[in-house]
Scaffold this motif. Structure first.
Motif, short mmCIF file in Angstrom:
data_model
loop_
_atom_site.label_atom_id
_atom_site.label_comp_id
_atom_site.label_asym_id
_atom_site.label_seq_id
_atom_site.Cartn_x
_atom_site.Cartn_y
_atom_site.Cartn_z
N HIS A 392 0.93 -1.12 0.06
CA HIS A 392 0.17 -0.08 -0.06
C HIS A 392 0.86 1.31 -0.06
CE1 HIS A 392 -3.99 -1.97 0.06
NE2 HIS A 392 -3.49 -2.44 1.05
N LEU A 393 0.45 2.30 0.73
CA LEU A 393 1.01 3.58 0.88
C LEU A 393 2.69 3.65 1.05
CD1 LEU A 393 0.26 6.32 -0.15
CD2 LEU A 393 -0.24 6.89 2.28
N GLU A 394 2.88 3.01 2.11
CA GLU A 394 4.26 2.81 2.38
C GLU A 394 5.31 2.46 1.21
OE1 GLU A 394 5.25 0.16 5.64
OE2 GLU A 394 4.22 1.60 7.18
N ALA A 395 5.12 1.45 0.39
CA ALA A 395 5.81 1.08 -0.57
C ALA A 395 5.78 2.26 -1.82
CB ALA A 395 5.40 -0.08 -1.32
N ASN A 560 8.17 0.04 22.22
CA ASN A 560 6.81 0.17 21.15
C ASN A 560 7.09 1.46 20.63
OD1 ASN A 560 5.68 -2.17 22.05
ND2 ASN A 560 4.81 -1.27 23.76
N ALA A 561 7.64 2.65 21.22
CA ALA A 561 7.74 3.96 20.72
C ALA A 561 8.65 3.83 19.74
CB ALA A 561 8.05 5.03 21.64
N LEU A 562 9.89 3.18 19.79
CA LEU A 562 10.75 3.06 18.67
C LEU A 562 10.40 2.43 17.54
CD1 LEU A 562 14.09 2.71 20.66
CD2 LEU A 562 13.51 4.63 19.70
N THR A 563 9.62 1.20 17.78
CA THR A 563 8.92 0.54 16.71
C THR A 563 7.99 1.34 15.65
OG1 THR A 563 9.10 -1.49 17.93
CG2 THR A 563 7.60 -1.70 15.97
N ALA A 564 7.36 2.37 16.37
CA ALA A 564 6.29 2.89 15.67
C ALA A 564 6.93 4.32 15.21
CB ALA A 564 5.07 3.56 16.56
N THR A 565 7.94 4.90 15.54
CA THR A 565 8.67 6.20 15.18
C THR A 565 9.77 5.87 14.38
OG1 THR A 565 7.81 6.90 17.27
CG2 THR A 565 9.47 8.18 15.96
N PRO A 566 9.80 6.33 13.03
CA PRO A 566 11.16 6.06 12.16
C PRO A 566 12.19 6.70 12.86
CG PRO A 566 9.06 7.06 10.97
CD PRO A 566 8.71 7.12 12.49
N ALA A 591 15.58 -5.33 19.81
CA ALA A 591 16.17 -4.35 18.75
C ALA A 591 16.04 -4.69 17.24
CB ALA A 591 17.79 -4.64 19.05
N ALA A 592 15.94 -6.08 16.94
CA ALA A 592 15.48 -6.48 15.68
C ALA A 592 14.23 -6.01 15.21
CB ALA A 592 15.79 -7.95 15.61
N LYS A 593 13.20 -6.14 15.92
CA LYS A 593 11.83 -5.83 15.86
C LYS A 593 11.59 -4.36 15.66
CE LYS A 593 7.48 -5.60 18.19
NZ LYS A 593 6.65 -5.67 19.46
N ILE A 594 12.47 -3.66 16.45
CA ILE A 594 12.39 -1.98 16.02
C ILE A 594 13.13 -1.83 14.66
CG2 ILE A 594 13.35 0.03 16.89
CD1 ILE A 594 13.52 -0.98 19.66
N LEU A 595 14.10 -2.48 14.47
CA LEU A 595 14.82 -2.48 12.99
C LEU A 595 13.93 -2.42 11.96
CD1 LEU A 595 17.76 -1.40 11.91
CD2 LEU A 595 18.24 -3.86 12.02
N CYS A 596 13.08 -3.58 12.01
CA CYS A 596 12.06 -3.94 10.90
C CYS A 596 10.70 -3.06 11.25
CB CYS A 596 12.09 -5.21 10.80
SG CYS A 596 13.65 -6.18 10.50
N GLY A 597 10.49 -2.23 11.95
CA GLY A 597 9.50 -1.40 12.36
C GLY A 597 9.28 -0.28 11.21
N ALA A 598 9.05 0.89 11.93
CA ALA A 598 8.50 2.00 11.10
C ALA A 598 9.89 2.83 10.59
CB ALA A 598 8.08 3.22 12.23
N SER A 599 11.09 2.48 11.22
CA SER A 599 12.23 2.87 10.50
C SER A 599 12.47 2.27 9.16
CB SER A 599 13.59 2.48 11.33
OG SER A 599 13.40 3.36 12.65
N LEU A 600 12.01 0.98 9.14
CA LEU A 600 12.22 0.32 7.57
C LEU A 600 11.41 0.69 6.61
CD1 LEU A 600 13.64 -1.67 5.69
CD2 LEU A 600 12.50 -3.52 6.90
N GLY A 601 9.76 0.92 7.24
CA GLY A 601 8.74 1.01 6.47
C GLY A 601 8.56 2.46 6.10
N ARG A 602 8.76 3.35 7.24
CA ARG A 602 8.47 4.79 6.95
C ARG A 602 9.85 5.73 7.33
NH1 ARG A 602 4.43 3.47 10.20
NH2 ARG A 602 5.00 5.19 11.81
N GLY A 603 10.98 5.27 7.38
CA GLY A 603 12.31 5.75 7.56
C GLY A 603 12.87 6.39 6.22
N TRP A 604 12.16 7.11 5.52
CA TRP A 604 12.39 7.41 3.85
C TRP A 604 13.85 8.10 3.68
CZ3 TRP A 604 7.35 8.97 5.52
CH2 TRP A 604 6.11 7.92 5.17
N TYR A 605 14.18 8.86 4.91
CA TYR A 605 15.48 9.59 4.72
C TYR A 605 16.52 8.84 4.78
CZ TYR A 605 11.56 13.20 5.73
OH TYR A 605 10.76 13.85 5.69
#
Length: 1318
Positions: A392-395, A560-566, A591-605
């Protein structure tokens, strides 16, 4: 008389004659020449005579000889009568005269007029032996073969290189004669360093004031040399020859430009040179004109008009709809989750940017603006999508904010092509070029503010856009108040209305890659006044990443905060990576879960950094020896499971594929699969904590791997190969990974700033025996049926244990009987069913052993169901128990069932709600909506309704779809839904219509909110086998993009543009999910079985549309052309739009395979065959536009696939050269009248001229690898059509090997009615 060799007797006789004539001096040189020719003919010496030239020069330039004017007159007559070949004589004389011009100024004075008169005399020689002698003679003087690295030197080579060397020598000697000693990068071989024959006074004025006679001659000689240079440079021949050097030897041509720059500086430095300033100005202008030449045709010919059409200045008025449509089509096609692109979207876009900038003759501003607009349209199209298991939109935001900026960065960094045109740049122009590109990028982003409709941010990124706007406002505020407070790590309160839009996000993405700096914050209107006036007292909240970087331990709330925030910086990601690698038992999976969370999906910069560290996590724990212990992997099971689960999400997999890391991910998964599949689980590793069990870790890795190798695609799709390897197959992925590792290591040696690739090693499937065995079994399973197995076999025993586990309750109740069966394998299957032991607990078997036995288990239970020994409900329950036990078994189930569906040996079963689930509740609705979608895009299909007949599916298909609807809709199970959905759709292609509506209806009943997605997906299945439907859909694509075609009244013409083709949203609002024809085509085209048919459809539509356009451009009731350049340009522009669309659709559907077919088969067949179609008009314009359209279609298709440069992998470059060479060979054979055509001669001539003109102008590197003989034939044919400029331009771009052919053609063509290009 038979030709004789020049022998000693002939040499002595000729020498005596020369001496006698000099002594007598009472005969005219004409008589000398006549007598000598008679003598040489009488003794059988071939003329021109290379030996006589050597003898004559040695006599004239010996130390004891004086300057004899009569001998120089004799030379003129000897050259005119072709007694001596001019090129050889001038070469030999120049080697003697130039070094001795100070001591023999008279000889130099006599040589210069001879040079001016005969420098261009180049006549063909009949004798090959004589030609070779002349070549050897000239090469012995200038050493061309050694200096220019030419293997097979032709006479034309030495002619061009002699001419260029004379240019250099005349400038160097003139400077020396003026007493100016300058060191250039390359010295003329005729003017050696430290001239021993001259004593030069470094005072120019002193030299010029000397009064003796010889000094006056020397002074006049220096001026005469410049006048000769002017005379030589002003001819059209000189322009052509120097252009050839410029194109094929740019470094050498730059040496000439260096000399010009120095000569131009003398105009200001020395007042004594005023006499020659005028000559210098003319010479400089002529030579510099060569470096800025522009390919041109006869301006009075139609082809000239067509070749000039298409500059982006005209196209900008078309709202970017035509020439940039390849961007839109590629980006939308890249969003198809079923394809999982293997090649990096960054690389594809980088090549696309450079290619389209050249093809469209556009500025960098226009190119980058079109790119941003295409990416913005891609995002806006997702505003109201149908819900379903698709990216969806993330890609899409990944494409806009990560892929596009990285592609632009690569374009700016690319050192291989500094100039957007194919012409080598003059000295010191690279910085100017790069500055133009950067300025174009900046201005394109600034102009985006005018497209407010595309900048409105979707709900997902409203906060991020506002934050970017507030960041700019804070920067401006701080600058205005001279504060140094940093905004980094501070998040604005989401309640503050900052007016952020997608342009703010684009700017931040560019700043993060150093494509821009913070000065852009001051653009007018970038930040609203109300936001700028906000003070620092606005509410702020601290970023959780700032808390993390301060050293706060990872607790649940922070996780949870790090997973949801890029994350906002690579440093944060790097710290997280090392915690995942070296942290405590609880920290590593977190740490692995956080890495594959919002930073991977929405950390566009910083997304490329996140992707890199995710891949490193997968690769880092691999032991050095696969034969050793797998302990390091087992110790990291929880961390690896977290990475695999996070990376397996639909959006995440697509993001990884866009970044081009699919091969590396696949290579990293191999050791994980081998390790976890080889470990015998313990009871507590399969039950209590399934998310971290060995089976779960194996299943996550294995199902991820088979998604990447396109495991579930039908066998026919495995036929596409590259380098002998099936594209998309596991071996192909590994070969791509290994090539990347090798290239990365080479780059790392030269650039330490690149990502460290030391943790990545080449991977070969033979290093993993268990995986290799199963891979071989998979490939054999899709090719042949299973053979029976004997009782007692280890696989048989494993299969018995598995059957006992999944059917233990039924066997306890006696629910499985052992009735006889007529199936060939019934005995083996019956023995498997009945040999079940009393196993009330799950077997502890390595996963590989389970997967190895599953095909036999599946055959046994299907056979039991066929013969009534197993109910359909029990079969489905057993399959679900098997998947629950080992999720990876889903791959074996899909593999086996899809193979059996393809074979078609199993009976149909009724989907009646009793034996198998029934789709009746929504089937009629789904069928009618599918038909409505197809009708909306102009596709008429036969009634797909099952009517009153019972709904039936093959047994394996019924079992597979029944199993699939038992899965829960949980995000944690996306790794299973992704492979199941693709498998169901591909398996449906092996069943008769309407199997897809049945499958879709069953799923629509289960997940009602997926209804629209399911209906749209179901509409694709009609195009798999129905060629007529494919043709109708492609026609609708043309109509929706270009407008009315041949009187069409379709409602698709309401919005003729990119939005008409692809839609402004994925589905139109309303009760029925209508989609745009282009969108439906892109989601269907890769699964069309007879994809080659698309070539014929697109070529047919292109010619049909050309004919329709021509009808609008001819006079009423007349077949003659309204010869109006403006009118033709408008028609040709429309043809370009249509050809561009056709090329884009063709490349999206079949890629290199279809383009290769287009070059080798489709177009030659189209030219050879007669088309007895009812044409709407039979005018000249019709045939001209038709030829131009096909030429443009072919050129653009090749450009999209192969690019127009040389910076390609060797395999891709060799394929391009081979395919283009084959097509041009065909054209050359036709030009030589060895092949007869059936198409109209006007179409043929226009096609050839336009194709060659487009290649020469836009893709000249294609010409360099074509065989010289092919180029020679094409040039001769073009010259016969009076297309002299085109013929010469073709040979000019043929590389050094074609320079000989160019020189020959230059002397054949008459230029009296042609003017030089400027």
């Amino acid at each position: 008389m038979e030709s004789l060799e020049w022998n000693q007797q002939v040499n002595e006789t000729v020498t005596n004659k020369l001496k006698l004539w000099q002594q007598l001096n009472n005969e005219t040189p004409t008589a000398w020449v006549t007598e000598l020719i008679q003598y040489l003919n009488s003794v059988g010496v071939e003329l021109p005579s290379p030996e006589f030239a050597h003898l004559l020069v040695s006599q004239m330039c010996s130390e004891n000889e004086k300057d004899h004017p009569s001998m120089w007159k004799f030379l003129h007559h000897a050259l005119a009568s072709r007694l001596i070949f001019p090129l050889q004589l001038l070469s030999l004389l120049s080697s003697k005269v130039f070094p001795r011009r100070y001591s023999h100024p008279h000889a130099y004075a006599l040589f210069l007029p001879l040079l001016a008169q005969h420098a261009f005399n180049f006549h063909p020689i009949a004798s090959i032996k004589c030609t070779n002698k002349i070549i050897k003679s000239v090469d012995s003087v200038f050493h061309f073969s050694e200096t220019f690295k030419i293997q097979d030197v032709e006479l034309g080579h030495v002619f061009i290189l002699f001419f260029f060397s004379i240019f250099i020598a005349l400038i160097d000697t003139t400077l020396n004669d003026w007493g100016i000693q300058v060191t250039f990068n390359e010295r003329s071989c005729l003017v050696p360093t430290g001239d021993q024959y001259m004593v030069i006074d470094h005072n120019v004025t002193h030299n010029f004031k000397k009064g003796d006679y010889h000094e006056q001659i020397r002074k006049r000689n220096s001026i005469t040399a410049l006048e000769v240079l002017e005379r030589l440079s002003e001819t059209r021949k000189a322009t052509i020859l120097l252009q050839s050097v410029l194109l094929n030897m740019p470094e050498n041509f730059n040496c000439l430009l260096q000399r010009l720059q120095f000569l131009e500086s003398l105009e200001l430095a020395s007042s004594e040179l005023k006499l020659v300033n005028q000559v210098l100005t003319k010479v400089s202008a002529k030579i510099r004109g060569v470096s800025h030449f522009d390919y041109c045709l006869n301006k009075h010919q139609m082809v000239r008009m067509l070749a000039d059409v298409g500059s982006c200045t005209t196209l900008l008025r078309c709202n970017y709809r035509s020439c940039w449509i390849p961007f839109d089509i590629y980006m939308e096609n890249a969003m198809d989750s079923r394809q999982i692109p293997i090649k990096s979207a960054i690389d594809v876009l980088k090549e696309g940017i450079k290619t389209l900038q050249i093809i469209n003759q556009a500025s960098w501003h226009e190119t980058f603006l079109a790119l941003w607009l295409s990416a913005l349209r891609l995002v806006q199209r997702e505003r109201d999508p149908p819900e379903g298991p698709i990216p969806h939109l993330e890609a899409r935001l990944c494409m806009l904010l990560s892929i596009v900026p990285l592609a632009v960065l690569d374009v700016l960094r690319d050192d291989s092509e500094h100039n957007p045109s194919s012409v080598p740049v003059p000295v010191k122009s690279e910085n100017r070029y790069e500055k133009q590109a950067v300025c174009g990028l900046m201005s394109s982003v600034q102009v985006l503010g005018q497209f407010s409709g595309l900048l409105c941010p979707p709900a997902l990124v409203v906060d991020a856009a506002n934050q970017a706007a507030r960041k700019a406002a804070s920067f401006i505020y701080n600058s205005m108040n001279e504060k140094d407070d940093s905004f980094t790590g501070i998040h604005a309160n989401s309640n503050t209305k900052a007016g952020g839009n997608l342009r703010h996000l684009i700017v931040e993405a560019c700043i993060a890659r150093n494509l821009m700096d913070t000065s852009v914050y001051f653009w007018p209107g970038y930040v609203s006044t109300s936001v700028t006036s906000l003070s620092d007292s606005s509410p702020l909240e601290k970023s959780p990443w700032l808390t993390f970087m301060e050293g706060t331990p990872l607790n649940n709330s922070l996780i949870n905060a790090l997973t949801a925030t890029p994350a906002s910086s690579p440093a944060e990601i790097e710290k997280l990576y090392y915690i995942a690698l070296n942290g405590s038992e609880l920290e590593r999976p977190a740490a692995a879960k956080i890495l594959c969370g919002a930073s991977l999906g929405r950390g566009w910069y910083i997304q490329e950094h996140v992707v890199h560290y995710v891949i490193k996590l997968l690769a880092s724990p691999v032991p050095h020896s696969h034969s050793g212990t797998w302990g390091p992997l087992v110790d990291n099971t929880s961390m690896l499971s977290a990475v695999l689960r996070g990376a397996s999400c639909v959006d995440t997999v697509h993001i990884l594929s866009l970044h081009g890391v699919v091969p590396t991910v696949a290579a990293s998964l191999l050791p994980l699969c081998e390790a976890f599949g080889s470990i015998t689980p313990t009871p507590n590793s399969t039950g209590d904590e399934p998310s971290t069990s060995v089976y779960m870790a194996f299943s996550l890795a294995f199902l991820f791997l088979i998604r990447l190798w396109k495991f579930c695609r039908p066998p026919i799709d495995q036929c596409i190969t590259e380098g002998g390897i099936a594209v998309g197959g596991l071996e192909y992925l590994l070969s791509l990974h290994n090539n990347w590792v090798m290239s990365s290591q080479d780059k790392l040696k030269n650039n330490q700033n690149l990502f460290d690739s030391a943790s990545f090693k080449p991977v070969y499937i033979d290093s993993f025996p268990k995986l290799r065995a199963l891979y071989c079994q998979y490939k054999s399973c899709v090719a042949s049926t299973l053979s029976g197995i004997s009782t007692g076999n280890s696989i048989h025993q494993t299969a018995s244990v598995i059957l006992s586990m999944i059917y233990q309750k039924m066997m306890t109740k006696g629910g499985i009987s052992s009735s006889n069966s007529s199936s060939p394998s019934s005995n083996a299957c019956s023995s498997l069913i009945n040999s079940g032991e009393d196993a009330l607990q799950r077997p502890m078997l390595p996963a590989w052993e389970v997967l190895e036995a599953l095909p036999f288990v599946l055959e046994a239970i299907l056979t039991a169901c066929v013969h009534g020994r197993l109910s359909s409900r029990d079969l489905t329950t057993g399959l679900r128990d098997l998947v629950d036990f080992l999720p990876a078994s889903l791959a074996a189930i899909i593999d086996y069932f899809s193979s059996e569906i393809t074979r078609g040996v199993w009976k149909l079963v009724p989907m009646n709600g009793t034996d198998w689930p029934s789709p009746a509740a929504v089937l009629q609705s789904v069928e009618s909506e599918i038909k409505a979608i197809l009708t909306h895009v102009g596709v008429e299909v036969p009634n797909c309704s099952s009517g009153g007949s019972p709904v039936m599916l093959p047994l394996p298909m019924a079992a597979l779809v029944s199993l699939s609807i038992t899965f829960k809709l949980d995000k944690s199970l996306e790794y299973m839904h992704a492979i199941t959905g693709a498998a169901l759709e591909n398996c449906a292609s092996g069943c008769p219509w309407p199997s897809m509506p049945i499958i879709g209806s069953l799923w629509a009943q289960k997940v009602r909110r997926w209804h629209n997605f399911i209906v749209v997906s179901g509409s694709r299945s009609v195009f798999r086998h129905n060629n007529e439907s494919v043709a109708q859909l492609v026609r609708s694509c043309f109509t929706s993009f270009l407008g009315i075609l041949c009187g069409s009244t379709s409602n698709l013409t309401a919005e003729c543009s990119v939005n008409g083709l692809l839609g402004s949203s994925i589905t139109a609002p309303g009760a029925c999910p209508f989609v745009a024809p282009g969108f439906l085509f892109l989601r269907s085209c890769r699964n069309i079985h007879n994809v080659q048919y698309l070539n014929d459809v697109i070529v047919g539509l292109v010619t049909e549309y050309s004919n329709e356009l021509a009808g609008r451009r001819t006079s009423s009731g007349s077949s003659h052309l309204k010869f109006n350049e403006a009118s033709i340009s408008v028609a040709a522009q429309s043809v370009k739009e249509m050809a561009t669309l056709g090329a884009s659709l063709l490349c999206a559907a079949g890629g290199i395979q279809l383009v290769q077919e287009l070059y080798k088969e489709t177009i030659p067949t189209w030219l050879l065959s007669s088309r007895d179609l009812k044409r709407k008009n039979d005018s000249v314009v019709s045939y001209i536009l038709e030829g131009y359209a096909i030429a443009y279609l072919l050129t653009l298709s090749g450009s999209i696939i192969w690019g127009v440069g040389t910076n390609l992998p060797s395999s891709k470059l060799s394929r391009r050269n081979r395919i283009i060479g084959v097509h041009l060979d065909f054209l050359a054979e036709v030009m030589e009248r060895k092949i007869s055509l059936s198409c109209n001669p006007i179409t043929w001539k226009t096609y050839v001229c336009c194709l060659v003109g487009l290649i020469v102008s836009l893709a000249p590197t294609w010409v360099q690898e074509v065989k010289v003989e092919t180029l020679r034939k094409l040039a001769r044919g073009l010259s016969r059509w009076n297309e002299h400029e085109l013929a010469l331009s073709l040979l000019q771009r043929g590389g050094t090997a074609a320079m000989g052919a160019l020189a020959e053609l230059v002397n054949v063509i008459e230029f009296k009615h042609k003017k030089p290009c400027s």
